[in-house]
Enzyme design. Sequence first.
Site: not given
Length: 540
Positions: A216, A218, A223
Amino acid sequence: MAAPMTWRRLVFSMYSPVVAGVFTRISDRLFRARERRRGSSILLLAPLLAETDPAPRRVSRPTGSVRAQGTDCAYFLWMTEHVPAFRVPGAHVHILTSPDQFYQAMKARIRAAQKRVVMASLYLGTGQLEQELVDCMEEALHRSQETSHSPNLKVSVLLDYTRGSRGRINSRTMLLPLLQRFTSQMRVSLYHTPDLRGLLRLLVPQRFNETIGVQHIKVYLFDDSIIISGANLSDSYFTNRQDRYVLLENCREVADFFSDLVEAVGDVSLQLKPDDSVTMLEGMVHPYKGNRQEFSAVARKRIMEVVNTARTRQQLVNQSEEYEGISEAEEDTWVFPLVQMKPLGIQVDEQVTQCLLTDARPDSTVFLTSGYFNLTQTYMRLVLGTAANYRILTASPEVNGFFGAKGVAGAIPAAYTHIARQFYNSVCQLGQQERVHLHEYHRSQWTFHAKGLWYYLQGQDRPCLTLIGSPNFGYRSVHRDLEAQIAIVTENEELQNQLQEEQEMLYRRSTEVSCSTFERPDRHVKLWVKLVTPFIKNFF
């Protein structure tokens, strides 16, 4: 009008995940002894249906904090003893406020990436907007090949196996062309929870198997810049699903940490191959075919190596900067990564969040939001039992992501209404209405997915701390899924202003809950939903 809920439909609708939960409880009793004897099992169990919610190891807050004594930051710097602590310029931290801003920021930074793109999400959608995101990756990879005989750009994508494999056209099929064309530069890892295995894996339908546990996290990294969010890579999250997003621009050490974290989770995940098959890295225990305890131990060791190495390194860096007298005016903000992976025995985020809520001062204010209001028993006890002021924001039924869904999923907003009413009743029974306020977010044609908190010390009109990332403060976030968020502690006035504006923007679209809210006809919760909710609330 929907047809009345018959007992046959009720039993069928409860099959997943209620039957799955009951099945795991029975199988736990039957196979636990066998697991100990053999070191492996035919069937391995998902977490038990009942919410035990044991308290994790208590994180202590030292009386003497590192640096910045007497400042707002000092109150929270006990975290430096327990998690990696990164000092960054507050001017490099930007709060994004809309789905489109989030989407455009990702596309622009993918196109400009020179050395790495790292994307961790629950899944990648299959629509046109998602295809444009994939096209940006292709453009960057193609440019890298054209400009160098030894392309430097590497792209790594981490998704959940169950959600990313659902349907004929899915996250995997979206990424296969890139994997086939840029095999040496592209990696796609699919995390599979060790709790979905054996007969349970065969019995739970594909639509519901993600209720057992998912990847889950995110994290979107380009870079040395990174976006931490609760938003997935799907069209609604780019258009009309409100979430939270923070961009850390040119913060190399933070980016390195999350790149290493995603790589570590990827190493214990299934690897997608150009022919759409999956395999584990050589020598790695399989998540659902191998021994469950062995997999979790190896995975925990690999991931905690990243956390502990970064924590030790940053302690030395911070001590060196203190000795050398680095200006605090430039690096006026601290970033603390918080990881929660209870199936693997990692509960850092839970420990730190509990400490924050436990130590919340009577004169402080906490604005807490969750798109799915389903606090763990421990978090609920802390909110109701401590003296800080709380303003809690959650989704009204019509902006709940499950509103209007077919089948049993369509009843989930009503289940959340039932949970919210129980919580509000507890507030009233304890006489806490002046201290704990519940708000509901409203917005036509939108859904609500924001989560996190803003912390205000006494007398402050702007927050000095925020939590932002994937956790929802619920049972799933604590016990079932892989989660990550960051605590940002700042004395930078512009960043505090951004956080204040973000909080006001979200709460401005809300109304405060009162007794009359739950008496409205549209808030009526059917009896069967009330009966089922205690059994299924730990799965959503």
